[in-house]
Design an enzyme around this catalytic site. Structure first.
Site, mmCIF file in Angstrom:
data_model
loop_
_atom_site.group_PDB
_atom_site.id
_atom_site.type_symbol
_atom_site.label_atom_id
_atom_site.label_comp_id
_atom_site.label_asym_id
_atom_site.label_seq_id
_atom_site.Cartn_x
_atom_site.Cartn_y
_atom_site.Cartn_z
ATOM 1 N N SER A 253 0.240 -1.258 0.129
ATOM 2 C CA SER A 253 -0.047 -0.650 -0.453
ATOM 3 C C SER A 253 0.738 1.039 -0.041
ATOM 4 O O SER A 253 2.358 1.107 0.764
ATOM 5 C CB SER A 253 -0.794 -0.390 1.117
ATOM 6 O OG SER A 253 -1.688 -1.465 1.175
HETATM 7 N N1 SAH Z 1 -0.587 -4.236 3.828
HETATM 8 C C1 SAH Z 1 -0.703 -4.718 2.751
HETATM 9 C C2 SAH Z 1 -0.778 -5.282 2.217
HETATM 10 C C3 SAH Z 1 -0.639 -5.903 0.924
HETATM 11 S S1 SAH Z 1 -2.117 -6.156 -0.719
HETATM 12 C C4 SAH Z 1 1.156 -4.077 2.583
HETATM 13 O O1 SAH Z 1 1.337 -3.019 2.432
HETATM 14 O O2 SAH Z 1 2.152 -4.973 2.419
HETATM 15 C C5 SAH Z 1 -3.613 -7.090 -0.272
HETATM 16 C C6 SAH Z 1 -2.766 -8.279 -0.069
HETATM 17 O O3 SAH Z 1 -4.271 -8.940 0.887
HETATM 18 C C7 SAH Z 1 -2.320 -9.217 -0.596
HETATM 19 O O4 SAH Z 1 -0.799 -9.276 -0.222
HETATM 20 C C8 SAH Z 1 -3.397 -10.510 -1.080
HETATM 21 O O5 SAH Z 1 -2.701 -11.575 -1.745
HETATM 22 C C9 SAH Z 1 -3.627 -10.322 0.014
HETATM 23 N N2 SAH Z 1 -5.176 -11.448 0.652
HETATM 24 C C10 SAH Z 1 -5.653 -10.832 -0.717
HETATM 25 N N3 SAH Z 1 -6.632 -11.922 -0.481
HETATM 26 C C11 SAH Z 1 -6.413 -12.100 0.818
HETATM 27 C C12 SAH Z 1 -7.184 -13.557 1.870
HETATM 28 N N4 SAH Z 1 -8.520 -14.478 1.343
HETATM 29 N N5 SAH Z 1 -6.316 -14.289 2.795
HETATM 30 C C13 SAH Z 1 -5.756 -13.363 2.904
HETATM 31 N N6 SAH Z 1 -4.535 -12.375 2.164
HETATM 32 C C14 SAH Z 1 -5.442 -12.043 1.423
#
Ligand code: SAH
Length: 266
Positions: A101
């Protein structure tokens, strides 16, 4: 002249605060305050990280001293691949149709959750991705607290653990107060529930009930909700167990979905 240039830049940045773009198109179109600085700067990573935090403070996105301190301490550069411009206010691709993000979204979520990330408290980071925010949470709740990340892409869990080991939160990984698990985050992580703070880093079509159930009375969850149009929701559970939900702002996150759907880009 300078003021005339700065004003549109400031407006541009402020409008950027409402949206967590899931692609970094903005960086490549040059529509970013920091890209020229980033290209020519000879500063070290930690100095660039400090400059990024200072900019977020200057524009009123970070107001809390504690949040500024935490974001200065956890170097964003440790959480992205070498060669990725880490210190610009933009989301970045991290593979697997996921993004880290944008710093302003990390800052906003930390500010919204600050009261629920006091030393000794418990935090759950759903969709922990690179582990950046999970590391910030661990620093806030400290070694007496408990921080749990849940991420459904195993490769991202492995790399996030490596990232955290390179960061100022490494000791929490070693002492076991911070752990990251491969699992479907829509189910939360019941082992350490209830949580004072829950952050969801991907947009859910609706608020998953297991996450509400795992929120402690007095706890707060911050979660993007929606499909194309998404709102960052603040979910508060009062001491009597009743739940209120309000909208903080409009956002754009990658979806909280199944692993298969994410990998196929559905
Ligand atoms: N806060 C993190 C955001 C990563 S993007 C950062 O800044 O690094 C969102 C993340 O949610 C991704 O890594 C994706 O793989 C994960 N995600 C999406 N659906 C999910 C689920 N059902 N369970 C666990 N992770 C999930």
């Amino acid at each position: 002249m300078v003021a005339a240039i700065l004003r549109p830049l400031k407006q541009q940045l402020l409008s950027f605060t409402t949206t967590d773009f899931s692609s970094h198109l903005f960086f490549f179109t040059g529509n970013c305050l920091w890209s020229p600085m980033e290209r020519f700067s000879t500063k070290s990573g930690i100095d660039k990280n400090k400059a990024l935090v200072a900019q977020l403070q200057q524009y009123g996105i970070i107001r809390s001293k504690k949040v500024a301190e935490i974001m200065e301490t956890i170097d964003r550069g440790s959480f992205v691949a070498d060669g990725t411009p880490a210190y610009i206010d933009s989301p970045m691709q991290i593979g697997y149709n996921a993004t880290i993000s944008a710093p302003h979204m990390h800052a906003m979520c930390l500010e919204l959750l600050e009261e629920n990330l006091q030393p000794g408290m418990r935090a759950l980071d759903v969709g922990s991705g690179t582990g950046y925010l999970t590391a910030c949470f661990a620093l806030m709740v400290g070694p007496q607290g408990r921080t749990v990340g849940v991420e459904h892409i195993p490769e991202l869990v492995t790399s996030s653990i490596e990232n955290i080991k390179k960061s100022a939160a490494a000791s929490f990984m070693e002492d076991g107060s911070l752990s990251i698990h491969v699992s479907d985050g829509r189910l939360g992580w019941s082992e350490y529930a209830p949580y004072d703070a829950i952050h969801v880093g991907a947009a859910a079509p609706e608020i998953p009930q297991p996450l509400v159930d795992q929120l402690k009375p007095g706890g707060r969850m911050v979660i993007p909700v929606g499909n194309v149009f998404q709102d960052l929701k603040v979910v508060d559970k009062s001491l009597d167990g009743s739940v209120t939900v309000r909208t903080e702002t409009s956002v754009r996150y990658v979806p909280l979905t199944s692993r298969d759907a994410q990998l196929q880009g559905r």
